[in-house]
Design a protein around this motif. Structure first.
Motif, short mmCIF file in Angstrom:
data_model
loop_
_atom_site.label_atom_id
_atom_site.label_comp_id
_atom_site.label_asym_id
_atom_site.label_seq_id
_atom_site.Cartn_x
_atom_site.Cartn_y
_atom_site.Cartn_z
N ILE A 73 0.84 -1.20 0.00
CA ILE A 73 0.00 0.00 0.00
C ILE A 73 0.88 1.25 0.00
N ARG A 74 1.97 1.21 0.76
CA ARG A 74 2.88 2.37 0.80
C ARG A 74 3.49 2.63 -0.56
N MET A 75 3.91 1.56 -1.25
CA MET A 75 4.49 1.73 -2.58
C MET A 75 3.46 2.27 -3.56
N ALA A 76 2.21 1.79 -3.46
CA ALA A 76 1.16 2.31 -4.34
C ALA A 76 0.91 3.80 -4.08
N LEU A 77 0.92 4.20 -2.81
CA LEU A 77 0.74 5.62 -2.49
C LEU A 77 1.89 6.47 -3.02
N ILE A 78 3.11 5.92 -2.98
CA ILE A 78 4.26 6.66 -3.53
C ILE A 78 4.07 6.89 -5.02
N VAL A 79 3.61 5.84 -5.74
CA VAL A 79 3.38 5.99 -7.18
C VAL A 79 2.28 7.01 -7.45
N LEU A 80 1.20 6.95 -6.67
CA LEU A 80 0.11 7.90 -6.85
C LEU A 80 0.56 9.33 -6.54
#
Length: 510
Positions: A73-80
């Motif tokens: 989830i943290r990696m997805a938020l970084i991409v977003l």
């Protein structure tokens, strides 16, 4: 009963109730909490923490909860966050429902159904917590920190316009007026204006550069020039005032320091009106640089302070009230700062006696002549760079008798002074653009000499026949100007020749 027992007694009561509290049901726990809060005077949450504490360690048993948002989830938020051009978390939360489907549609981000639901319901605070170290690394390893003056600014209390009331003499507002002309680049002179709120007494001091040490020197000089001690200073949020040098100096000299609200100029209405009515009216809006220009400004302010404070009355607001959308203001009768100081009940009689002695020695015409001399000297320095020997201007000394004699006739020359902006005068003649008629001017003049009654339309038709394809109706205005100039030249020649004939006949008759 709360507050009448010692902390030791409170701990003993809590220790006695703790075991029964942990073994009780919901209703019994509520009755125990009510009893403990009434006896100890504690807040209910504090009582819960005290009764839930472990008896051996004396600390509350921590509640264990699993991590909701993992590494994926943290990696997805970084991409977003990076795909949104690094927006803040509150704007990013509103953008995720639109940004996430677009990234998934183009294969930029792949999430499971559970991960996708967690990303869609994440909060702004969670984003800030998960991306805190990422943002610091993106900023070069440094957190965004406020300026140095912000810490000092937070220590200075705010004073609004309505907070003044009726202060005694000695409480002043201060502000800086920039003399940078049309540009604020480089170093230029600034004027520190100080206005006494009670009387309107105004003092101005030129600063060669905008620096806290020079502000302190000006404040020290103000203490000597003001007829009474300076008790308080109200600044704006300028970093030239909100720094450790100026604020520490004021506090070490028992001067109360306050500041206005940011972007609320009406909080400093007393000094803001003097910036225009005194400083700009005396100095203008030109650019001044260097020590020589500062000396000229000091000469001007030295004469102006006496003329303004002793001989120039000003209005002072008495009251204002609102009636619907209209604000009605009422003013006291105009009075000079000198007059207001003499009648002020909180001013010492020794200060009033000193003001009367100064007033008896002043000549308003002599002060006005000194002001005009300083303004003429400043007019030769305006918008000129400092540091060049050729720019040095000797002080102008006018004849006081001649100046006083011209006071009644000065209005005939208008309001032009040395500091006023000069009207633009073109030194070189405007270049004449070549015209397509230039090769045909001799031919046109021959046609007009043969037939002076020809109009521009007739001449244009002849030109079109003479040079097919070059002339049309668009050149009619140009031909009209040419005809007008030719007829004016011929008329002047005719008048001059007639005058020559008449003078010749008059000489023959004699």
């Amino acid at each position: 009963m709360a507050g009448k027992i010692s902390m030791r007694a409170k701990r003993e009561i809590t220790s006695a109730l703790a075991e029964r509290y942990r073994a009780s049901g919901r209703l019994e726990k509520g009755r125990i909490l009510d009893e403990l809060c009434a006896v100890a005077g504690w807040h209910r949450k504090h009582a819960i923490r005290a009764l839930s504490a472990d008896g051996a360690s004396g600390s509350a048993v921590p509640r264990r909860r699993g991590r909701t948002y993992g590494a994926s989830i943290r990696m997805a938020l970084i991409v977003l966050w990076d795909s949104s051009d690094r927006l803040c978390s509150k704007r990013l939360v509103a953008m995720i429902p639109f940004l996430l489907p677009a990234l998934e549609r183009h294969g930029r981000l792949k999430l499971s159904a559970d991960e996708r639901s967690k990303v869609l319901r994440v909060s702004a605070a969670t984003i800030d917590r998960l991306l805190s170290d990422v943002r610091i690394a993106a900023a070069g390893g440094r957190r965004r920190r406020a300026g140095f003056s912000s810490a000092v600014r937070r220590q200075v209390p705010v004073r609004t316009f309505n907070d003044w009331g009726s202060p005694p003499p000695g409480y002043c507002e201060a502000d800086l007026v920039a003399h940078g002309g049309m540009s604020v680049s480089g170093a230029f002179i600034q004027t520190l204006t100080m206005v006494d709120v009670a009387t309107g007494w105004t003092e101005c001091f030129p600063l060669v550069v905008r620096e806290a040490a020079l502000v302190v020197e000006a404040l020290e000089r103000a203490q000597n020039l003001f007829p009474w001690p300076v008790c308080g200073l109200d600044f704006d949020n300028d970093s030239a005032f909100m720094n450790d040098t100026v604020v520490s100096w004021c506090r070490s000299h028992d001067v109360e320091v306050t500041r206005s609200r940011a972007y609320k100029k009406n909080d400093q209405a007393f000094v803001e009106q003097k910036n225009g009515a005194i400083v700009r009216r005396l100095v203008g809006y030109g650019r001044f640089e260097g020590i020589d220009a500062a000396r000229s400004l000091a000469r001007l302010f030295a004469a102006a302070r006496l003329h303004i404070n002793f001989f120039q009355p000003s209005f002072k607001l008495k009251e204002k009230h609102r009636e619907g959308a209209k604000v009605i203001k009422r003013y006291l009768p105009p009075a000079t700062p000198y007059e207001r100081a003499l009648v002020h009940p909180h001013l010492n009689e020794a200060f009033k006696r000193r003001l009367r002695e100064i007033y008896r020695t002043l000549d308003p015409v002599a002060l006005l002549a000194q002001m005009r001399d300083a303004q003429n000297e400043l007019g030769k320095r305006v918008d000129q760079r400092a540091g060049k020997p050729a720019m040095t201007v000797a002080p102008v000394q006018s004849d006081l008798t001649a100046f006083a004699r011209e006071l009644g006739d000065g209005w005939k020359q208008g309001e032009q002074r040395g500091i006023h902006r000069r009207r633009y005068v073109r030194r070189k003649p405007a270049p004449r653009r070549p015209s397509m008629l230039d090769p045909y001017i001799p031919m046109i003049e021959e046609w007009l000499a043969a037939a002076p009654h020809l109009s521009a339309v007739d001449l244009l038709s002849r030109l079109a026949a003479h040079a097919p394809g070059q002339f049309s109706g668009h050149q009619r205005r140009t031909v009209q100007r040419l005809v007008k100039n030719w007829r004016s030249k011929v008329a002047r020649q005719l008048i001059s020749s007639t005058e020559t004939i008449l003078s010749f006949q008059a000489s023959l008759a004699v």
